[in-house]
Design an enzyme around this catalytic site. Structure first.
Site, PDB file in Angstrom:
ATOM      1  N   ASP A  11     -15.832  71.431  72.114  1.00 35.08           N
ATOM      2  CA  ASP A  11     -15.693  70.129  72.783  1.00 35.08           C
ATOM      3  C   ASP A  11     -14.313  69.520  72.484  1.00 35.08           C
ATOM      4  O   ASP A  11     -14.218  68.427  71.933  1.00 35.08           O
ATOM      5  CB  ASP A  11     -16.815  69.156  72.332  1.00 35.08           C
ATOM      6  CG  ASP A  11     -16.735  68.809  70.857  1.00 35.08           C
ATOM      7  OD1 ASP A  11     -16.171  69.610  70.066  1.00 35.08           O
ATOM      8  OD2 ASP A  11     -17.216  67.723  70.472  1.00 35.08           O
ATOM      9  N   ASP A  16     -10.786  71.193  67.572  1.00 30.99           N
ATOM     10  CA  ASP A  16     -11.236  72.317  68.399  1.00 30.99           C
ATOM     11  C   ASP A  16     -10.015  73.002  69.024  1.00 30.99           C
ATOM     12  O   ASP A  16      -9.991  74.232  69.163  1.00 30.99           O
ATOM     13  CB  ASP A  16     -12.116  71.838  69.562  1.00 30.99           C
ATOM     14  CG  ASP A  16     -13.314  71.044  69.131  1.00 30.99           C
ATOM     15  OD1 ASP A  16     -14.440  71.554  69.156  1.00 30.99           O
ATOM     16  OD2 ASP A  16     -13.131  69.858  68.773  1.00 30.99           O
ATOM     17  N   ASN A  41     -16.808  65.245  71.819  1.00 34.40           N
ATOM     18  CA  ASN A  41     -15.736  64.317  71.431  1.00 34.40           C
ATOM     19  C   ASN A  41     -15.336  63.410  72.589  1.00 34.40           C
ATOM     20  O   ASN A  41     -15.025  62.236  72.403  1.00 34.40           O
ATOM     21  CB  ASN A  41     -14.514  65.103  70.968  1.00 34.40           C
ATOM     22  CG  ASN A  41     -14.701  65.695  69.579  1.00 34.40           C
ATOM     23  OD1 ASN A  41     -15.293  65.055  68.709  1.00 34.40           O
ATOM     24  ND2 ASN A  41     -14.206  66.897  69.378  1.00 34.40           N
ATOM     25  N   THR A 127     -18.390  74.763  67.940  1.00 38.67           N
ATOM     26  CA  THR A 127     -17.669  73.743  67.163  1.00 38.67           C
ATOM     27  C   THR A 127     -17.860  72.350  67.765  1.00 38.67           C
ATOM     28  O   THR A 127     -17.052  71.454  67.521  1.00 38.67           O
ATOM     29  CB  THR A 127     -16.163  74.068  67.068  1.00 38.67           C
ATOM     30  OG1 THR A 127     -15.620  74.050  68.390  1.00 38.67           O
ATOM     31  CG2 THR A 127     -15.913  75.418  66.423  1.00 38.67           C
ATOM     32  N   PHE A 169     -21.052  64.317  62.926  1.00 36.84           N
ATOM     33  CA  PHE A 169     -20.947  64.039  64.366  1.00 36.84           C
ATOM     34  C   PHE A 169     -21.635  65.084  65.252  1.00 36.84           C
ATOM     35  O   PHE A 169     -22.452  64.747  66.111  1.00 36.84           O
ATOM     36  CB  PHE A 169     -19.464  63.905  64.760  1.00 36.84           C
ATOM     37  CG  PHE A 169     -19.247  63.653  66.229  1.00 36.84           C
ATOM     38  CD1 PHE A 169     -19.420  62.382  66.775  1.00 36.84           C
ATOM     39  CD2 PHE A 169     -18.884  64.689  67.084  1.00 36.84           C
ATOM     40  CE1 PHE A 169     -19.231  62.151  68.126  1.00 36.84           C
ATOM     41  CE2 PHE A 169     -18.691  64.468  68.432  1.00 36.84           C
ATOM     42  CZ  PHE A 169     -18.869  63.186  68.967  1.00 36.84           C
ATOM     43  N   ASN A 170     -21.299  66.373  65.084  1.00 35.93           N
ATOM     44  CA  ASN A 170     -21.827  67.394  66.005  1.00 35.93           C
ATOM     45  C   ASN A 170     -23.348  67.444  65.985  1.00 35.93           C
ATOM     46  O   ASN A 170     -23.992  67.647  67.024  1.00 35.93           O
ATOM     47  CB  ASN A 170     -21.282  68.788  65.648  1.00 35.93           C
ATOM     48  CG  ASN A 170     -19.818  68.938  65.995  1.00 35.93           C
ATOM     49  OD1 ASN A 170     -19.288  68.191  66.808  1.00 35.93           O
ATOM     50  ND2 ASN A 170     -19.163  69.899  65.363  1.00 35.93           N
ATOM     51  N   HIS A 243     -11.604  70.382  60.657  1.00 30.62           N
ATOM     52  CA  HIS A 243     -12.966  70.949  60.633  1.00 30.62           C
ATOM     53  C   HIS A 243     -13.080  72.311  61.353  1.00 30.62           C
ATOM     54  O   HIS A 243     -13.435  73.319  60.766  1.00 30.62           O
ATOM     55  CB  HIS A 243     -13.939  69.993  61.338  1.00 30.62           C
ATOM     56  CG  HIS A 243     -13.883  68.588  60.883  1.00 30.62           C
ATOM     57  ND1 HIS A 243     -14.486  68.165  59.720  1.00 30.62           N
ATOM     58  CD2 HIS A 243     -13.326  67.473  61.433  1.00 30.62           C
ATOM     59  CE1 HIS A 243     -14.305  66.856  59.581  1.00 30.62           C
ATOM     60  NE2 HIS A 243     -13.600  66.417  60.608  1.00 30.62           N
ATOM     61  N   ASP A 244     -12.864  72.265  62.679  1.00 37.70           N
ATOM     62  CA  ASP A 244     -13.296  73.395  63.516  1.00 37.70           C
ATOM     63  C   ASP A 244     -12.569  74.711  63.253  1.00 37.70           C
ATOM     64  O   ASP A 244     -13.193  75.784  63.356  1.00 37.70           O
ATOM     65  CB  ASP A 244     -13.179  73.009  65.001  1.00 37.70           C
ATOM     66  CG  ASP A 244     -14.124  71.871  65.369  1.00 37.70           C
ATOM     67  OD1 ASP A 244     -15.121  71.666  64.638  1.00 37.70           O
ATOM     68  OD2 ASP A 244     -13.886  71.189  66.380  1.00 37.70           O
TER      69      ASP A 244
HETATM   70  C1  BDR Z   1     -16.723  67.445  64.169  1.00 43.07           C
HETATM   71  O1  BDR Z   1     -16.804  66.355  65.072  1.00 43.07           O
HETATM   72  C2  BDR Z   1     -15.722  66.362  65.973  1.00 43.07           C
HETATM   73  O2  BDR Z   1     -15.134  65.111  66.054  1.00 43.07           O
HETATM   74  C3  BDR Z   1     -14.767  67.427  65.505  1.00 43.07           C
HETATM   75  O3  BDR Z   1     -14.192  68.091  66.608  1.00 43.07           O
HETATM   76  C4  BDR Z   1     -15.625  68.350  64.677  1.00 43.07           C
HETATM   77  O4  BDR Z   1     -16.182  69.382  65.456  1.00 43.07           O
HETATM   78  C5  BDR Z   1     -16.511  66.904  62.774  1.00 43.07           C
HETATM   79  O5  BDR Z   1     -17.564  66.074  62.410  1.00 43.07           O
HETATM   80 CA    CA Z   2     -15.466  69.830  67.707  1.00 39.97          CA
END
Ligand code: BDR
Ligand code: CA
Length: 313
Positions: A11, A16, A41, A127, A169-170, A243-244
């Site tokens: 996303d 990402d 996102n 991701t 978040f994800n 993160h991703d």
């Molecule tokens: C995740 O949430 C999104 O904002 C980032 O792309 C990542 O995948 C981190 O919590």
């Molecule tokens: Ca992401």
């Protein structure tokens, strides 16, 4: 060495986007069968365009890109423009990419691609919110044995949540999808905030990326400069968490990470803790482990790998 067949579900999102560039820079190790975009996102129309923009930037016009679900399975969509900007990849010079979007829906691509594969042949790399992957599993459960493993970014345990006190978040965006995926029975490697918050874009690491004197180097640096300001302010850290890209780094150099095999459940009933990943770190539930929970990273090694690979594009 034969390249590992993978499908990336994402996303984009700057992190990402960097993940896509890292994957694109590893053709000898990773055979990217397709990229599927999901709403997360930012809305779907932007995430699928951003995926195409990154493949174009990386010169990987050979990878088919599919748009998937525009909303989570049950809940309303939550987006994160406060982190990623209005476009999702603010910092990048946006234009309409030349790479076309495939006509097939991402869920149908996942089903068709997996159904035509051998058992345990394809690794999934999600991701973003897990909507597309869960919908594919619900639509055609016979795809499950075709999955080798699922290396995903999502969840939080010791670190606590980034979107609510307990949820990452994800997983929060589509907890029902996460529930389906974590219960699917195939091995899962989960990059949660416990590890990704250790992968910080310090000034020094960002400067090293900035020294890559190519279009990709300049674009990656500009996106990361925009992206890390939010988390630097939020957490008071020296840089933002990348993160991703940890997912792809794990596929390229698993030795950079430390994991523990545990059971992970997903909270889908409580409004207060919706989307929490309940990580049974000490085996107190006696539930069979379903997840390799990643808890540590060699951050210097990770940035060495990332910088070296970005410079190849
Ligand atoms: C995740 O949430 C999104 O904002 C980032 O792309 C990542 O995948 C981190 O919590
Ligand atoms: Ca992401």
């Amino acid at each position: 060495m034969t390249a590992k067949p993978i499908i990336i579900d994402c996303d984009p999102g700057q992190d990402d986007a960097i993940m896509l560039l890292l994957a694109a820079a590893a053709p000898a190790e990773l055979d990217i069968l397709g990229i599927t975009a999901v709403a997360g996102n930012v809305p779907l129309a932007l995430t699928e365009r951003n995926a195409r923009l990154m493949c174009e930037l990386a010169g990987r016009t050979d990878i088919p890109i599919f748009a998937g679900c525009s909303r989570p399975m049950v809940r309303d969509l939550i987006t994160a423009e406060e982190v990623h900007g209005r476009t999702g990849i603010d910092g990048y010079d946006i234009h309409e990419p030349a790479i076309p979007l495939q006509e097939k829906h991402a869920v149908d691509f996942l089903v068709d691609c997996l159904m035509s594969s051998e058992d345990q042949a394809v690794t999934l790399v999600p991701t973003g919110p897990l909507t597309n992957v869960a919908m594919a599993i619900v639509k055609e459960p016979r795809i499950v044995p075709k999955i080798n493993e699922i290396v995903l970014m999502g969840g939080a345990f010791r670190e606590g949540g980034n979107s609510t006190p307990s949820a990452e978040f994800n997983i929060l965006v589509d907890p029902h999808a996460a529930h389906v995926v974590f219960a699917c029975g195939r091995p899962i490697v989960a990059m949660g905030l416990d590890v990704t918050h250790k992968a910080l874009t310090t000034k020094q690491r960002l400067a090293a990326i900035g020294e890559i004197d190519t279009r990709v180097g300049r674009a990656a640096h500009a996106m990361l400069e925009f992206y890390d300001r939010h988390d630097i302010e939020k957490y008071g850290t020296d840089g933002g968490p990348l993160h991703d890209p940890c997912t792809i780094a794990y596929l390229l150099e698993p030795g950079l990470f430390k994991t523990k095999h545990v059971h992970v459940g997903i909270e889908i009933n409580s409004e207060q803790t919706m989307g929490e990943t309940t990580v049974d770190y000490w085996g107190v539930t006696k539930h069979a482990p379903n997840t390799h929970w990643v808890h540590d990273i060699d951050a210097e090694g990770f940035y060495r790998l990332l910088t070296e690979r970005l410079a190849r594009l």
